[in-house]
Motif scaffolding. Structure first.
Motif, PDB file in Angstrom:
ATOM      1  N   ASN A 162       0.828  -1.214   0.000  1.00  0.00           N
ATOM      2  CA  ASN A 162       0.000   0.000   0.000  1.00  0.00           C
ATOM      3  C   ASN A 162       0.857   1.258   0.000  1.00  0.00           C
ATOM      4  O   ASN A 162       0.538   2.253  -0.667  1.00  0.00           O
ATOM      5  N   LEU A 163       1.957   1.235   0.754  1.00  0.00           N
ATOM      6  CA  LEU A 163       2.883   2.363   0.778  1.00  0.00           C
ATOM      7  C   LEU A 163       3.477   2.592  -0.605  1.00  0.00           C
ATOM      8  O   LEU A 163       3.595   3.742  -1.072  1.00  0.00           O
ATOM      9  N   ASP A 197       0.928   4.235  -2.892  1.00  0.00           N
ATOM     10  CA  ASP A 197       0.787   5.659  -2.584  1.00  0.00           C
ATOM     11  C   ASP A 197       1.975   6.460  -3.096  1.00  0.00           C
ATOM     12  O   ASP A 197       1.815   7.555  -3.652  1.00  0.00           O
ATOM     13  N   ASN A 198       3.171   5.938  -2.910  1.00  0.00           N
ATOM     14  CA  ASN A 198       4.374   6.666  -3.312  1.00  0.00           C
ATOM     15  C   ASN A 198       4.473   6.814  -4.822  1.00  0.00           C
ATOM     16  O   ASN A 198       4.973   7.836  -5.316  1.00  0.00           O
ATOM     17  N   ASP A 221       1.961   7.186  -6.795  1.00  0.00           N
ATOM     18  CA  ASP A 221       1.023   8.268  -7.114  1.00  0.00           C
ATOM     19  C   ASP A 221       1.581   9.639  -6.726  1.00  0.00           C
ATOM     20  O   ASP A 221       1.446  10.614  -7.469  1.00  0.00           O
ATOM     21  N   LYS A 222       2.236   9.713  -5.569  1.00  0.00           N
ATOM     22  CA  LYS A 222       2.632  11.018  -5.027  1.00  0.00           C
ATOM     23  C   LYS A 222       4.024  11.471  -5.474  1.00  0.00           C
ATOM     24  O   LYS A 222       4.268  12.682  -5.620  1.00  0.00           O
ATOM     25  N   LYS A 276       1.844  -0.197 -10.674  1.00  0.00           N
ATOM     26  CA  LYS A 276       0.716  -0.278  -9.745  1.00  0.00           C
ATOM     27  C   LYS A 276      -0.088  -1.562  -9.962  1.00  0.00           C
ATOM     28  O   LYS A 276      -0.551  -2.185  -9.001  1.00  0.00           O
ATOM     29  N   ASN A 297      -5.357   1.010   1.774  1.00  0.00           N
ATOM     30  CA  ASN A 297      -4.632   2.267   1.914  1.00  0.00           C
ATOM     31  C   ASN A 297      -3.782   2.201   3.175  1.00  0.00           C
ATOM     32  O   ASN A 297      -4.031   1.387   4.076  1.00  0.00           O
ATOM     33  N   GLN A 298      -2.803   3.086   3.253  1.00  0.00           N
ATOM     34  CA  GLN A 298      -1.985   3.134   4.453  1.00  0.00           C
ATOM     35  C   GLN A 298      -2.832   3.518   5.661  1.00  0.00           C
ATOM     36  O   GLN A 298      -3.687   4.399   5.576  1.00  0.00           O
TER      37      GLN A 298
END
Length: 622
Positions: free
Chosen positions: A108-109, A112-113, A115-116, A130, A156-157
């Motif tokens: 999940n981390l 997110d990373n 994406d960000k 992904k 999600n985180q």
């Protein structure tokens, strides 16, 4: 050296007076640490992270870890030091633990990373990575749901805000059906963007569908047989138990996913004209192997290797290892391999009236004309490995004319029936260099050795080299059997026969050898095709028959371990002299019948998890 308050003040003043350039010098990123902005913008580094996650995917038994547990069920017995799984009086309630939210969090981390932080990756690259991460997460969730039933679905985180309130971090268990639905939906959503076409070390669309076909077959079986068996193991909220009305839907999903894999670039391995050797190579050959869909690979040149061959090479052909031969496949499994002509697969050792032995001219004669998968899976008497004879003979049967019966004489490894110990012997082999010996460790105690996953390369059973045979996670043989079972359960028997007969034909059976089909027949096909591939215990669980197969009854053939010992006949002047006979019996080192109890169908969750998350519902019997 002493530091005074004045020294500190002066030092602080000097730092305050630094120029912007000098400050930048002090704020440099360390050269030996990769920061997030570097990691998530470098495809090579991201691939390295993925490799770590693939490596962490679990199996209950696999060749680099947990392979001793093959002896805990009905494929083998333990023949190493100690008595290991031979003394397994029952299966522990926590035996199949795998509650890996550490790996879920890491995945999940990573999602997110990407994406960000991944500003320099193309959209296609982001989507590819992904999708692969979501495949891995679906795999992890399947491994948990098949052990526990419904589990918390965290996508999600979960980040603690240090407020003292951990309630937002507590996620309740899903329904068992919802967990399987999540897995199916995830795999459907990502299959078109996985990429990695042609790879068997990273997931592609066909790998996703292979996982879906397996998972949906499990869900369909649980829905049907949990109710049909009368067990009805369930919780009030559906965390355990799937309604029987959903069985057909899951079977259809399993069949559709399997059929999608069958449209891909895979085919049953057929490179070797010898069907027994061919089946062995289907699991061990890495080059031009069109059957393997996903494997955990090893490479000796990179010091990524394992000791399975070191620990399980037949005693008489070991290399520099002091110990060997820790697993002994049992007669129960050997007799699951059918005769090609359809006759009984039980090995005949006594005549019809039980007044005398059946005499064989050669050691391998009892195994002639059998399903070739037997040869590819198990080393039995009269066969070779690495071009060397695996000498299997327990002793001799000496005819006693005084009482018209045989005397059994056994010796040490590689012993001769003659010399000072046996002055009237014929100076021929007494006991083989590979046994079997009933109670000695590190030699076959059953009359058999494992062949599947042994490495035929020179030096592979040495301490220094070891083996880089891969661990196959998915292959076409399984997918065909998934398709056959799902079609059968849906009432499409003709279609089901086409899939299972393809697998059987590769094993030496005539084309279309099966014309009728039963679930019991399919269950045996999975047993012999997928032996030692981490399927047996899970299959018996999903069919809800594990408690019947392993019922703790010492008179139940399936619950105990049987062995087969070959002997050379010494009977001068008789036509039976020099022939071979076999004794079958319960393994002397096997202490207790397997006893699978109802609480074993779903793993206990445990107080540690329950204390951390009050929303977690206990499993039945816990």
């Amino acid at each position: 050296m002493k530091f005074s308050f004045k020294t500190l003040v002066v030092g602080a003043g000097l730092l305050t007076g630094l120029s912007a350039c000098e400050k930048d010098f002090l704020d440099r990123n360390p050269p030996n640490i990769i920061v997030d902005s570097q990691l998530w913008n470098d495809p090579v580094l991201i691939t390295g992270v993925l490799a770590n996650y693939y490596d962490r995917l679990p199996s209950h038994t696999q060749i680099d870890a947990g392979w001793d547990q093959y002896a805990a069920y009905d494929e083998a017995m333990w023949s190493g030091n100690g008595n290991g799984p031979n003394d397994l009086f029952t299966f522990n309630a926590f035996r199949w633990n795998y509650w890996d939210y550490g790996l879920v969090r890491d995945i999940n981390l990573a999602l997110d990373n990407i994406d960000k932080l991944s500003t320099s990756l193309s959209n296609d690259q982001k989507t590819q990575f992904k999708s692969e991460l979501r495949f891995l997460r679906a795999y992890v969730y399947f491994e948990m749901v098949k052990r526990y039933g419904g589990v918390p679905l965290v996508t999600n985180q979960l980040i603690y805000d240090f407020s003292g309130d951990t309630t937002p971090l507590q996620v309740a268990r899903s329904k068992e059906s919802d967990a399987y639905d999540f897995i199916a939906n995830e795999l459907d959503e990502i299959k078109g963007t996985l990429g990695n076409n042609g790879s068997n070390s990273r997931a592609n669309r066909y790998t996703a569908m292979a996982l879906k076909s397996r998972a949906m077959l499990y869900a369909g079986s649980i829905a049907k047989y949990n109710a049909q068996s009368g067990l009805n193991i369930q919780t009030a909220g559906g965390e355990v138990g799937i309604p029987a009305s959903q069985a057909a839907s899951y079977y259809q999903k399993a069949l559709d996913a399997a059929k999608e894999v069958l449209t891909g670039p895979y085919s049953l391995y057929r490179a070797n004209p010898n069907p027994g050797e061919n089946f062995f190579e289907a699991l061990t050959k890495k080059t031009n192997n069109s059957e393997v869909i996903l494997a955990k690979d090893f490479l000796t040149a990179k010091d990524r290797r394992h000791g399975f061959s070191y620990d399980n090479i037949p005693r008489g052909i070991r290399e520099d290892n002091l110990g060997s031969s820790s697993l002994s496949p049992i007669l129960n499994l050997v007799e699951a391999y059918e005769n090609l002509n359809g006759t009984s697969s039980q090995i005949a050792t006594r005549n019809a009236t039980d007044t005398d032995y059946i005499y064989y001219t050669t050691l391998n004669e009892p195994f002639a004309g059998r399903d070739a998968r037997l040869y590819g899976t198990i080393i039995y008497p009269g066969t070779t490995f690495k071009g060397q004879e695996v000498q299997l003979q327990a002793g001799v049967k000496l005819w006693n004319t005084a009482n018209n019966s045989y005397q059994t004489i056994e010796g040490g490894l590689g012993s001769v029936y003659g010399g000072t110990a046996f002055p009237n012997g014929d100076n021929k082999l007494l006991t083989g260099t590979s046994g079997p010996i009933a109670n000695q460790p590190e030699v076959s105690n059953s009359g058999f050795y494992i062949r599947k996953y042994l490495d035929p390369a020179g030096g592979s059973s040495t301490r220094g080299i070891r083996s880089d045979i891969w661990w196959v996670r998915f292959r076409l043989g399984e997918v065909l059997l998934n398709a056959s079972e799902a079609a059968f359960e849906l009432g499409n028997t003709t279609e089901a026969l086409t899939y299972v007969n393809r697998v059987r034909e590769r094993a030496g059976f005539p084309a279309n050898s099966l014309t009728t089909l039963t679930l019991a027949r399919l269950q045996n096909e999975r047993r012999v095709e997928l032996a030692f591939e981490d399927h047996r215990v899970w299959d018996l669980k999903r069919w809800r028959i594990a408690h019947q197969i392993w019922d703790g009854n010492p008179n139940n053939y399936n619950a105990v371990a049987y062995v087969l010992y070959p002997y050379r006949v010494v009977r001068p002047g008789s036509p039976q002299d020099g022939k071979y006979v076999f004794d079958r019996k319960v393994a002397p080192r096997f202490r207790t019948p397997r006893n699978f109890q109802l609480f074993n169908y779903y793993n206990f969750i445990g107080n540690g998890i329950l204390n951390n998350n009050p929303k977690i519902v206990r499993n039945p019997f816990e």
